[in-house]
Design an enzyme around this catalytic site. Sequence first.
Site, PDB file in Angstrom:
ATOM      1  N   VAL A  60      70.766 -19.614  24.269  1.00 22.33           N
ATOM      2  CA  VAL A  60      71.040 -21.059  24.293  1.00 22.33           C
ATOM      3  C   VAL A  60      72.521 -21.397  24.159  1.00 22.33           C
ATOM      4  CG1 VAL A  60      68.739 -21.746  23.489  1.00 22.33           C
ATOM      5  CG2 VAL A  60      70.582 -21.400  21.811  1.00 22.33           C
ATOM      6  N   ASN A  86      64.363 -25.247  19.487  1.00 21.67           N
ATOM      7  CA  ASN A  86      64.031 -24.595  18.206  1.00 21.67           C
ATOM      8  C   ASN A  86      64.986 -23.465  17.841  1.00 21.67           C
ATOM      9  OD1 ASN A  86      62.007 -23.455  16.079  1.00 21.67           O
ATOM     10  ND2 ASN A  86      62.270 -21.781  17.552  1.00 21.67           N
ATOM     11  N   SER A 138      67.069 -29.394   9.260  1.00 19.55           N
ATOM     12  CA  SER A 138      66.678 -28.664   8.044  1.00 19.55           C
ATOM     13  C   SER A 138      66.882 -29.556   6.838  1.00 19.55           C
ATOM     14  CB  SER A 138      67.547 -27.413   7.883  1.00 19.55           C
ATOM     15  OG  SER A 138      67.364 -26.853   6.591  1.00 19.55           O
ATOM     16  N   TYR A 151      75.600 -23.368   7.639  1.00 21.98           N
ATOM     17  CA  TYR A 151      74.263 -23.675   8.168  1.00 21.98           C
ATOM     18  C   TYR A 151      73.925 -25.153   7.920  1.00 21.98           C
ATOM     19  CZ  TYR A 151      69.165 -23.307   8.798  1.00 21.98           C
ATOM     20  OH  TYR A 151      67.864 -23.489   9.215  1.00 21.98           O
ATOM     21  N   ALA A 152      74.213 -25.642   6.707  1.00 23.49           N
ATOM     22  CA  ALA A 152      73.903 -27.046   6.381  1.00 23.49           C
ATOM     23  C   ALA A 152      74.696 -27.993   7.282  1.00 23.49           C
ATOM     24  CB  ALA A 152      74.208 -27.326   4.910  1.00 23.49           C
ATOM     25  N   ALA A 153      75.976 -27.663   7.515  1.00 22.92           N
ATOM     26  CA  ALA A 153      76.801 -28.495   8.400  1.00 22.92           C
ATOM     27  C   ALA A 153      76.208 -28.499   9.806  1.00 22.92           C
ATOM     28  CB  ALA A 153      78.236 -27.971   8.424  1.00 22.92           C
ATOM     29  N   SER A 154      75.769 -27.329  10.258  1.00 25.22           N
ATOM     30  CA  SER A 154      75.213 -27.248  11.621  1.00 25.22           C
ATOM     31  C   SER A 154      73.937 -28.071  11.730  1.00 25.22           C
ATOM     32  CB  SER A 154      74.960 -25.788  12.021  1.00 25.22           C
ATOM     33  OG  SER A 154      73.774 -25.281  11.435  1.00 25.22           O
ATOM     34  N   LYS A 155      73.124 -28.066  10.688  1.00 22.18           N
ATOM     35  CA  LYS A 155      71.843 -28.779  10.764  1.00 22.18           C
ATOM     36  C   LYS A 155      72.028 -30.296  10.593  1.00 22.18           C
ATOM     37  CE  LYS A 155      69.161 -25.399  11.838  1.00 22.18           C
ATOM     38  NZ  LYS A 155      68.442 -25.410  13.125  1.00 22.18           N
ATOM     39  N   ILE A 184      60.382 -22.284   4.880  1.00 26.19           N
ATOM     40  CA  ILE A 184      59.219 -21.851   5.644  1.00 26.19           C
ATOM     41  C   ILE A 184      59.254 -20.331   5.730  1.00 26.19           C
ATOM     42  CG2 ILE A 184      57.978 -22.141   7.833  1.00 26.19           C
ATOM     43  CD1 ILE A 184      58.545 -24.822   6.319  1.00 26.19           C
TER      44      ILE A 184
HETATM   45  P1  NAD Z   1      63.317 -17.157  13.301  1.00 24.48           P
HETATM   46  O1  NAD Z   1      64.558 -16.394  13.010  1.00 24.48           O
HETATM   47  O2  NAD Z   1      62.000 -16.552  12.980  1.00 24.48           O
HETATM   48  O3  NAD Z   1      63.283 -17.608  14.836  1.00 24.48           O
HETATM   49  C1  NAD Z   1      64.422 -18.114  15.452  1.00 24.48           C
HETATM   50  C2  NAD Z   1      64.275 -17.970  16.943  1.00 24.48           C
HETATM   51  O4  NAD Z   1      65.474 -18.424  17.590  1.00 24.48           O
HETATM   52  C3  NAD Z   1      64.081 -16.515  17.364  1.00 24.48           C
HETATM   53  O5  NAD Z   1      63.120 -16.468  18.392  1.00 24.48           O
HETATM   54  C4  NAD Z   1      65.459 -16.125  17.881  1.00 24.48           C
HETATM   55  O6  NAD Z   1      65.425 -15.086  18.831  1.00 24.48           O
HETATM   56  C5  NAD Z   1      65.895 -17.446  18.511  1.00 24.48           C
HETATM   57  N1  NAD Z   1      67.336 -17.507  18.735  1.00 24.48           N
HETATM   58  C6  NAD Z   1      68.329 -17.343  17.846  1.00 24.48           C
HETATM   59  N2  NAD Z   1      69.526 -17.434  18.465  1.00 24.48           N
HETATM   60  C7  NAD Z   1      69.267 -17.673  19.773  1.00 24.48           C
HETATM   61  C8  NAD Z   1      70.079 -17.858  20.913  1.00 24.48           C
HETATM   62  N3  NAD Z   1      71.418 -17.807  20.862  1.00 24.48           N
HETATM   63  N4  NAD Z   1      69.471 -18.087  22.110  1.00 24.48           N
HETATM   64  C9  NAD Z   1      68.129 -18.132  22.191  1.00 24.48           C
HETATM   65  N5  NAD Z   1      67.299 -17.949  21.147  1.00 24.48           N
HETATM   66  C10 NAD Z   1      67.878 -17.720  19.954  1.00 24.48           C
HETATM   67  O7  NAD Z   1      63.521 -18.551  12.564  1.00 24.48           O
HETATM   68  P2  NAD Z   1      62.520 -19.758  12.209  1.00 24.48           P
HETATM   69  O8  NAD Z   1      62.415 -19.796  10.753  1.00 24.48           O
HETATM   70  O9  NAD Z   1      61.311 -19.711  13.036  1.00 24.48           O
HETATM   71  O10 NAD Z   1      63.464 -20.985  12.630  1.00 24.48           O
HETATM   72  C11 NAD Z   1      63.257 -21.772  13.785  1.00 24.48           C
HETATM   73  C12 NAD Z   1      64.165 -22.988  13.659  1.00 24.48           C
HETATM   74  O11 NAD Z   1      63.810 -23.715  12.492  1.00 24.48           O
HETATM   75  C13 NAD Z   1      65.648 -22.630  13.515  1.00 24.48           C
HETATM   76  O12 NAD Z   1      66.425 -23.586  14.214  1.00 24.48           O
HETATM   77  C14 NAD Z   1      65.869 -22.756  12.023  1.00 24.48           C
HETATM   78  O13 NAD Z   1      67.216 -23.031  11.699  1.00 24.48           O
HETATM   79  C15 NAD Z   1      64.950 -23.924  11.692  1.00 24.48           C
HETATM   80  N6  NAD Z   1      64.565 -23.987  10.277  1.00 24.48           N
HETATM   81  C16 NAD Z   1      63.897 -22.956   9.679  1.00 24.48           C
HETATM   82  C17 NAD Z   1      63.583 -23.045   8.323  1.00 24.48           C
HETATM   83  C18 NAD Z   1      62.859 -21.950   7.585  1.00 24.48           C
HETATM   84  O14 NAD Z   1      62.738 -22.054   6.356  1.00 24.48           O
HETATM   85  N7  NAD Z   1      62.374 -20.916   8.228  1.00 24.48           N
HETATM   86  C19 NAD Z   1      63.940 -24.188   7.615  1.00 24.48           C
HETATM   87  C20 NAD Z   1      64.605 -25.213   8.256  1.00 24.48           C
HETATM   88  C21 NAD Z   1      64.914 -25.107   9.592  1.00 24.48           C
END
Ligand code: NAD
Length: 243
Positions: A60, A86, A138, A151-155, A184
């Site tokens: 992405v 996502n 987030s 990470y917080a700034a990005s979100k 999560i």
């Molecule tokens: P995860 O690491 O299990 O999955 C992340 C997915 O993003 C993976 O499939 C990975 O390959 C893909 N990805 C990462 N960089 C990429 C890139 N440059 N191009 C394409 N794909 C890419 O994480 P998750 O916990 O399932 O998180 C999903 C989203 O939810 C993320 O944006 C994360 O920041 C957000 N989030 C997660 C939590 C949590 O507690 N798990 C909390 C808040 C927000």
Amino acid sequence: MTDLAGRVALVTGGTRGIGLATVGALVEAGATVVLTGRDESTAKEAAAAAGAAAGLGLDVTDAKAVSTLVRGVAKEHGKLDVVVANAGIMEDALLGMIRAESVSATLDTNVAGTLHTVQAAARAMLRKKTGAIVVLASIVGEHGSAGQTVYAASKAAVANIARSAAKELGRSGIRVNAVAPGVIETDLTAGLSDEAKAENAGRTPLGRLGTPEDVAKVIRFLVSDDAAYVTGQVLGVDGGLVL
Ligand code: NAD
């Protein structure tokens, strides 16, 4: 039961975690779903296992690749109704220990990657003047978190992508919302110690950490017609966690 029959959906980073659960929830509601992953063969395997129509390789951070892929999916299926931006990464470090490379990678993936995806989605949806986009913010983007400044700034930026794009695209029939998950249980948080997990669960009124399905069901609601009058929102999916 939410009905997404006839809808065409794209989920980035859909090979595992919240993305994969979202693919499952959308497929269950009858949508035709295309998922992407950084690695093409992993994406194909995940798509086959989840009942998705296709699994495609996509980084992405590559704006041109995102644009080409989104245009291609819309062309192949005749339209694009739903996009879930996502894909994201998280690298924790205390302020003094943050590496410049980590800043670039996090902002490139989480902010630029989300922006590229939303931009390409909007271009594809504008032709039909209808569509629903969800981005992954987030809880830490709303409240901040020690050891997670980048990470917080990005979100926080991701949340404002949703708020701004919603204002711009509403009159074109396109809704844009964000979900802001708490903690999560996915690969992203697998590095948390048992003590840290217990502490977070303890600060959560619902008494547990979240599952990918908890988030996926809310995303499914937001992209459905049940949320037809919801746009520009950042919806917490955090069990009431107080940071
Ligand atoms: P995860 O690491 O299990 O999955 C992340 C997915 O993003 C993976 O499939 C990975 O390959 C893909 N990805 C990462 N960089 C990429 C890139 N440059 N191009 C394409 N794909 C890419 O994480 P998750 O916990 O399932 O998180 C999903 C989203 O939810 C993320 O944006 C994360 O920041 C957000 N989030 C997660 C939590 C949590 O507690 N798990 C909390 C808040 C927000």
